[in-house]
Design an enzyme around this catalytic site. Structure first.
Site, PDB file in Angstrom:
ATOM      1  N   HIS A 167      41.938 -43.199  50.120  1.00 40.72           N
ATOM      2  CA  HIS A 167      41.962 -42.668  48.753  1.00 40.72           C
ATOM      3  C   HIS A 167      41.532 -43.706  47.708  1.00 40.72           C
ATOM      4  O   HIS A 167      40.829 -43.389  46.751  1.00 40.72           O
ATOM      5  CB  HIS A 167      43.359 -42.138  48.428  1.00 40.72           C
ATOM      6  CG  HIS A 167      43.363 -41.066  47.397  1.00 40.72           C
ATOM      7  ND1 HIS A 167      44.270 -40.030  47.380  1.00 40.72           N
ATOM      8  CD2 HIS A 167      42.576 -40.838  46.319  1.00 40.72           C
ATOM      9  CE1 HIS A 167      44.046 -39.241  46.353  1.00 40.72           C
ATOM     10  NE2 HIS A 167      43.018 -39.714  45.690  1.00 40.72           N
TER      11      HIS A 167
ATOM     12  N   ASP B 173      38.925 -29.618  49.176  1.00 45.26           N
ATOM     13  CA  ASP B 173      39.277 -31.037  49.067  1.00 45.26           C
ATOM     14  C   ASP B 173      40.742 -31.170  48.663  1.00 45.26           C
ATOM     15  O   ASP B 173      41.188 -30.533  47.707  1.00 45.26           O
ATOM     16  CB  ASP B 173      38.403 -31.716  48.015  1.00 45.26           C
ATOM     17  CG  ASP B 173      38.710 -33.198  47.890  1.00 45.26           C
ATOM     18  OD1 ASP B 173      38.083 -33.988  48.611  1.00 45.26           O
ATOM     19  OD2 ASP B 173      39.593 -33.560  47.083  1.00 45.26           O
TER      20      ASP B 173
ATOM     21  N   TYR C 114      48.768 -35.447  46.727  1.00 43.52           N
ATOM     22  CA  TYR C 114      48.952 -34.249  45.906  1.00 43.52           C
ATOM     23  C   TYR C 114      50.197 -33.472  46.330  1.00 43.52           C
ATOM     24  O   TYR C 114      50.696 -32.630  45.576  1.00 43.52           O
ATOM     25  CB  TYR C 114      47.734 -33.322  46.007  1.00 43.52           C
ATOM     26  CG  TYR C 114      46.405 -33.948  45.669  1.00 43.52           C
ATOM     27  CD1 TYR C 114      46.326 -35.161  44.980  1.00 43.52           C
ATOM     28  CD2 TYR C 114      45.222 -33.321  46.032  1.00 43.52           C
ATOM     29  CE1 TYR C 114      45.097 -35.728  44.693  1.00 43.52           C
ATOM     30  CE2 TYR C 114      43.989 -33.879  45.731  1.00 43.52           C
ATOM     31  CZ  TYR C 114      43.931 -35.085  45.071  1.00 43.52           C
ATOM     32  OH  TYR C 114      42.710 -35.641  44.785  1.00 43.52           O
TER      33      TYR C 114
ATOM     34  N   LYS D 147      42.831 -37.090  52.144  1.00 40.78           N
ATOM     35  CA  LYS D 147      42.853 -38.533  51.890  1.00 40.78           C
ATOM     36  C   LYS D 147      44.254 -39.084  52.108  1.00 40.78           C
ATOM     37  O   LYS D 147      45.236 -38.365  51.905  1.00 40.78           O
ATOM     38  CB  LYS D 147      42.434 -38.824  50.440  1.00 40.78           C
ATOM     39  CG  LYS D 147      41.329 -37.956  49.895  1.00 40.78           C
ATOM     40  CD  LYS D 147      41.136 -38.152  48.404  1.00 40.78           C
ATOM     41  CE  LYS D 147      40.256 -37.082  47.797  1.00 40.78           C
ATOM     42  NZ  LYS D 147      40.925 -35.777  47.698  1.00 40.78           N
TER      43      LYS D 147
END
Length: 325
Positions: A116, A55, A60, A85
């Site tokens: 998200h 994931d 990020y 996401k």
């Protein structure tokens, strides 16, 4: 007393795909630093010891690391369930967001592409209120067009009964996944069965409690340590096992090889232990870790909001502050 065993369980999604019950979260690491190498090594180790669910997310900043690790692992892409996401400033154009993720990951497809958060932003990242376009309902209509060879399934993250209910009123495609904060101090005892009744699988983030002052409670309180002792495992494994037994997939993150190995070896809790976990928030405390994501909170019209939305807008609470999930 049975020892923890490797979890090979998978849950079937509403599109027929199967998502491994335990995946590796990849949030740790700072883009462009030595942390990237540590992250890549943790992914490689996870794939080596049996993980087949990864994931990640655009926000990020490490999709390229995830893709690099997949290619270096030698594990066929077809054997890995890959979820990513897109952030709020792409709500107006999820198709380009998908292409960006595929390019960064260096893969031909993702298994699931998630919105998200329900909150949208302008392309220059200014927050939009719930009624402003694009609404998450409008964005979902654009996402429905993505389902195909490059995007096997679409879903959401951080949605509630309220926001999902609004989405389903006009949706032609039911989300395959709703990824939410879920742990013993925020067990989502209403949301999980609601999602399951509507054919939406729940994935849990922060199942182990995360950091901060409240996170360690899930790893140190007597309620959890006593159950762990009875099963010869850590409180973290108890928390993950509790979620999976509820039909929820988990995505714990760790950079420590031994912890990565531990997190995929689950135990079977008794009905009494499950009930203890379910009720822990009543005797310890209720905690929503998302309340403390300072980077996402801002003050609008003299009120603290999450990206321009109140907790009532999110469906987390009613007007009196009572929790609804």
């Amino acid at each position: 007393m049975a020892s923890p065993t490797l979890c090979t369980k998978a849950f079937e999604l509403n599109n027929g795909a199967k998502i491994p019950a335990v995946g590796l979260g990849t949030w740790q690491g700072s883009p462009g630093s030595k942390d990237e190498e540590a992250l890549e090594q943790s992914i490689l180790h996870a794939l080596k010891v049996g993980y087949r669910h990864l994931d990640t997310a655009q926000s990020y900043g490490i999709e390229h690391v995830v893709g690099r690790a997949i290619r270096a692992s030698g594990v066929p892409r077809s054997e890995i369930f890959l979820v990513t996401k897109f952030w709020g400033h792409w709500h107006h154009d999820p198709a380009t967001a998908l292409d960006n993720s595929l390019s960064a990951l260096g893969v031909d497809y993702v298994d699931v592409f998630l919105m998200h958060w329900p909150m949208a932003m302008t392309p220059d990242k200014q927050p939009l209120r719930p009624h402003q376009s694009p609404t998450f309902v409008e964005t979902w209509k654009l996402m429905e067009e993505l389902v195909g060879p490059k995007c096997r399934g679409i879903g959401v993250s951080n949605f509630t009964q309220k926001t999902l209910g609004q989405l389903l009123e006009t949706a032609k495609v039911t989300p395959v996944i709703n990824q939410v904060e879920l742990h013993a101090l925020n067990p989502n005892l209403k949301l999980v069965p609601w999602c399951q009744e509507h054919g939406i699988h729940v994935t849990s983030w922060s199942t182990l409690g995360g950091g901060g002052e409240n996170g360690p409670l899930i790893r140190s309180h007597d309620v959890f340590t006593n159950i762990a002792k009875a099963h010869g495992c850590s409180p973290g494994v108890v928390s993950l096992s509790w979620a999976v037994q509820r039909g929820v997939s988990v995505i714990p993150k760790s950079a420590t090889p031994s912890r990565i190995e531990e997190n995929i070896k689950l135990v079977t809790l008794t009905d009494e232990e499950m009930e203890q976990m379910n009720k822990a928030y009543e005797t310890i405390k209720s905690v929503r870790f998302a309340n403390n994501i300072q980077s996402m909170h801002l003050e609008l019209d003299g009120k603290r909001t999450l990206g321009g939305w109140s907790y009532v807008d999110m469906g987390w609470e009613d007007e009196n502050g009572n929790w609804l999930v």
